[in-house]
Enzyme design. Sequence first.
Site, PDB file in Angstrom:
ATOM      1  N   LYS A   1     -32.379  13.933  -6.480  1.00  0.00           N
ATOM      2  CA  LYS A   1     -33.093  12.838  -5.816  1.00  0.00           C
ATOM      3  C   LYS A   1     -32.498  12.508  -4.441  1.00  0.00           C
ATOM      4  O   LYS A   1     -33.147  11.846  -3.644  1.00  0.00           O
ATOM      5  CB  LYS A   1     -33.222  11.611  -6.712  1.00  0.00           C
ATOM      6  N   ASP A   2     -31.278  12.989  -4.148  1.00  0.00           N
ATOM      7  CA  ASP A   2     -30.701  12.777  -2.803  1.00  0.00           C
ATOM      8  C   ASP A   2     -31.209  13.800  -1.788  1.00  0.00           C
ATOM      9  O   ASP A   2     -30.985  13.648  -0.591  1.00  0.00           O
ATOM     10  CB  ASP A   2     -29.163  12.905  -2.841  1.00  0.00           C
TER      11      ASP A   2
ATOM     12  N   ARG B   1     -37.769   1.082  -4.605  1.00  0.00           N
ATOM     13  CA  ARG B   1     -38.669   1.491  -5.690  1.00  0.00           C
ATOM     14  C   ARG B   1     -38.448   0.628  -6.932  1.00  0.00           C
ATOM     15  O   ARG B   1     -39.406   0.141  -7.539  1.00  0.00           O
ATOM     16  CB  ARG B   1     -38.395   2.969  -6.024  1.00  0.00           C
ATOM     17  N   ARG B   2     -37.176   0.463  -7.307  1.00  0.00           N
ATOM     18  CA  ARG B   2     -36.886  -0.362  -8.486  1.00  0.00           C
ATOM     19  C   ARG B   2     -37.294  -1.813  -8.241  1.00  0.00           C
ATOM     20  O   ARG B   2     -37.941  -2.432  -9.080  1.00  0.00           O
ATOM     21  CB  ARG B   2     -35.383  -0.313  -8.817  1.00  0.00           C
TER      22      ARG B   2
ATOM     23  N   ARG C   1     -24.573  -2.101  -3.070  1.00  0.00           N
ATOM     24  CA  ARG C   1     -24.266  -0.727  -2.673  1.00  0.00           C
ATOM     25  C   ARG C   1     -22.934  -0.296  -3.257  1.00  0.00           C
ATOM     26  O   ARG C   1     -22.210  -1.067  -3.846  1.00  0.00           O
ATOM     27  CB  ARG C   1     -24.184  -0.633  -1.132  1.00  0.00           C
TER      28      ARG C   1
ATOM     29  N   ARG D   1     -20.159  -0.609  -8.177  1.00  0.00           N
ATOM     30  CA  ARG D   1     -21.247  -1.508  -8.564  1.00  0.00           C
ATOM     31  C   ARG D   1     -20.952  -2.213  -9.888  1.00  0.00           C
ATOM     32  O   ARG D   1     -21.217  -3.395 -10.034  1.00  0.00           O
ATOM     33  CB  ARG D   1     -22.562  -0.735  -8.665  1.00  0.00           C
TER      34      ARG D   1
ATOM     35  N   CYS E   1     -36.460   7.469   1.381  1.00  0.00           N
ATOM     36  CA  CYS E   1     -35.681   6.334   0.871  1.00  0.00           C
ATOM     37  C   CYS E   1     -36.306   5.001   1.256  1.00  0.00           C
ATOM     38  O   CYS E   1     -36.082   3.993   0.615  1.00  0.00           O
ATOM     39  CB  CYS E   1     -34.296   6.377   1.505  1.00  0.00           C
TER      40      CYS E   1
END
Length: 346
Positions: free
Chosen positions: A82-83, A133-134, A151, A157, A245
């Site tokens: 996904k990166d 997105r979330r 971040r 986190r 992104c």
Amino acid sequence: MSRVIRIGTRKSQLARIQTDSVAATIKELYPGVNLEIIGMSTIGDKILDTALSKIGEKSLFTKELENALEKNEVDLVVHSLKDLPTTLPPGFTIGAVLKRENPHDAVVLHPKNAGQTLDTLPEKSVIGTSSLRRAAQLKKRFPHLEFKDIRGNLNTRLKKLDEKEDFSAIILAAAGLKRMGWESRVSLILGPEDCMYAVGQGALAVEVRAKDQDLLEMISVLHDPETVLRCIAERAFLRHLEGGCSVPVAVNTDIKDSQLYMTGAVYSLDGSDSLKETMQTSITANNKPSDEKDGESAQYVGVTATKIPSSALEAAERLGIDLANLLLSKGAKEILTVARQLNDAR
């Protein structure tokens, strides 16, 4: 073949765990090969005080690794798929997409909220996520909650969640938590009805120089065919929407009885405006292996998979494009343009 193969990776603990797992698989298949793992920091690892979507760079976690690949300082690079941007720089390709871990998002509650769900958390509880997105999907689904950027790598986190009272919960990819051995921290997994996942989420990719045919051949055995087809459809969808992104785009894919099913959606930043559609295609093989052009194998949204029938790869890519076109015909462009402008102005 007693050569040394140098594998580039980000330095974070999760990146190292992921790279070590790929290296272990290569070693199992090719015991005679010597592997050297080289860690490096990327822009995304260095800029920790800005939301990813604001940095405005598509290859945040990949650029330095690709520079090393280009300069022949490393031979392979392991990424979270996904990166990886949907358009790779010329001369590079994804030579392997490994079997996908759970692609869904997980809720990690602050210890004081144990036993709660997002539904039961008190009004105005703050949820940490750095993903547009979330946030867009969850704002729509749980309007009583507030969402703030968080971040840092997984360790950071979780520390921010546990040691401060700023957040009632944070949202993280289930796959990363599982790979770190922290499944016990998962309070609940979000199903597609609450939050669809990011393109490529949960899958690992190995990037190589497209001209290194021997290496490509060697790592092609790492491909998991189902994951490859699902991720090609997802990447084709995102590429055709011109998402990255900085816009809320989400997907859900599944393969059943030789049919590839795909749901794709776009959202406004607050989730109030959205478009969501589902399509399917047959991926039965006509057993014609993939094509070559100019001595380099055909790529499908950056992926080279010569062992998978080209008819299946083409069908997967076409599904992603068709689904994107369906959403575009209903006004996806407008939703994403406004989301991008609002995000830039934040």
